[in-house]
Design a protein around this motif. Structure first.
Motif, PDB file in Angstrom:
ATOM      1  N   THR A 189      43.819  -0.839   1.136  1.00 44.17           N
ATOM      2  CA  THR A 189      43.701  -1.021  -0.139  1.00 44.17           C
ATOM      3  C   THR A 189      42.741   0.275  -1.000  1.00 44.17           C
ATOM      4  OG1 THR A 189      43.003  -3.472   0.073  1.00 44.17           O
ATOM      5  CG2 THR A 189      42.015  -2.317  -1.614  1.00 44.17           C
ATOM      6  N   SER A 242      49.601  -2.028   0.641  1.00 42.08           N
ATOM      7  CA  SER A 242      49.487  -3.336   1.204  1.00 42.08           C
ATOM      8  C   SER A 242      48.905  -2.984   2.678  1.00 42.08           C
ATOM      9  CB  SER A 242      50.650  -4.214   1.103  1.00 42.08           C
ATOM     10  OG  SER A 242      51.885  -3.785   1.997  1.00 42.08           O
ATOM     11  N   ASN A 246      45.732   2.195  -2.431  1.00 40.43           N
ATOM     12  CA  ASN A 246      46.502   1.449  -3.052  1.00 40.43           C
ATOM     13  C   ASN A 246      47.807   0.917  -2.159  1.00 40.43           C
ATOM     14  OD1 ASN A 246      45.061   1.256  -5.242  1.00 40.43           O
ATOM     15  ND2 ASN A 246      45.689   3.310  -5.992  1.00 40.43           N
TER      16      ASN A 246
END
Length: 112
Positions: free
Chosen positions: A34, A39, A37
């Motif tokens: 996260t 998954s 940015n």
């Protein structure tokens, strides 16, 4: 050649390892993903493609390399070193160390 992704991840994992060694709460892998940015699955895939290791394997290798430095240069004993780098089991540490370096940590000390 080190790319931007690798630099970011190495800094995050280095920070995580430092926190673990100091007994502080560390990031979960989803938090790392996260923070850049991505998954979690994409992070794992990209990380492994760049380093050839999963994040957990990478951290374990960093810990084992630190253990080797402690044993060789700081005159630490095997038990103290194992616990200092976050292992809860001396036998697991010895097994991991032996697999990675090809020598038992006790024998490593005797070589010095």
């Amino acid at each position: 050649m080190i790319n931007f992704f690798t630099m970011i991840v190495e800094n995050i994992l280095s920070h995580q390892l430092t926190c673990q060694l100091q007994g502080k709460i560390t990031y979960a892998s989803e938090d790392i993903a996260t923070s850049i940015n991505m998954s979690q699955s994409n992070f794992f895939k990209h990380f492994k493609s760049v380093t050839s290791f999963t994040p957990l394997q990478y951290i374990k290798i960093q810990r084992l390399q630190l253990a080797r430095r402690l044993l060789k240069f700081d005159n630490q004993d095997v038990t103290g070193t194992a616990f200092a780098i976050g292992y809860q089991s001396l036998s697991q540490f010895s097994n991991d160390y032996s697999k990675y370096f090809g020598i038992n940590p006790s024998l490593e000390i005797k070589k010095i």
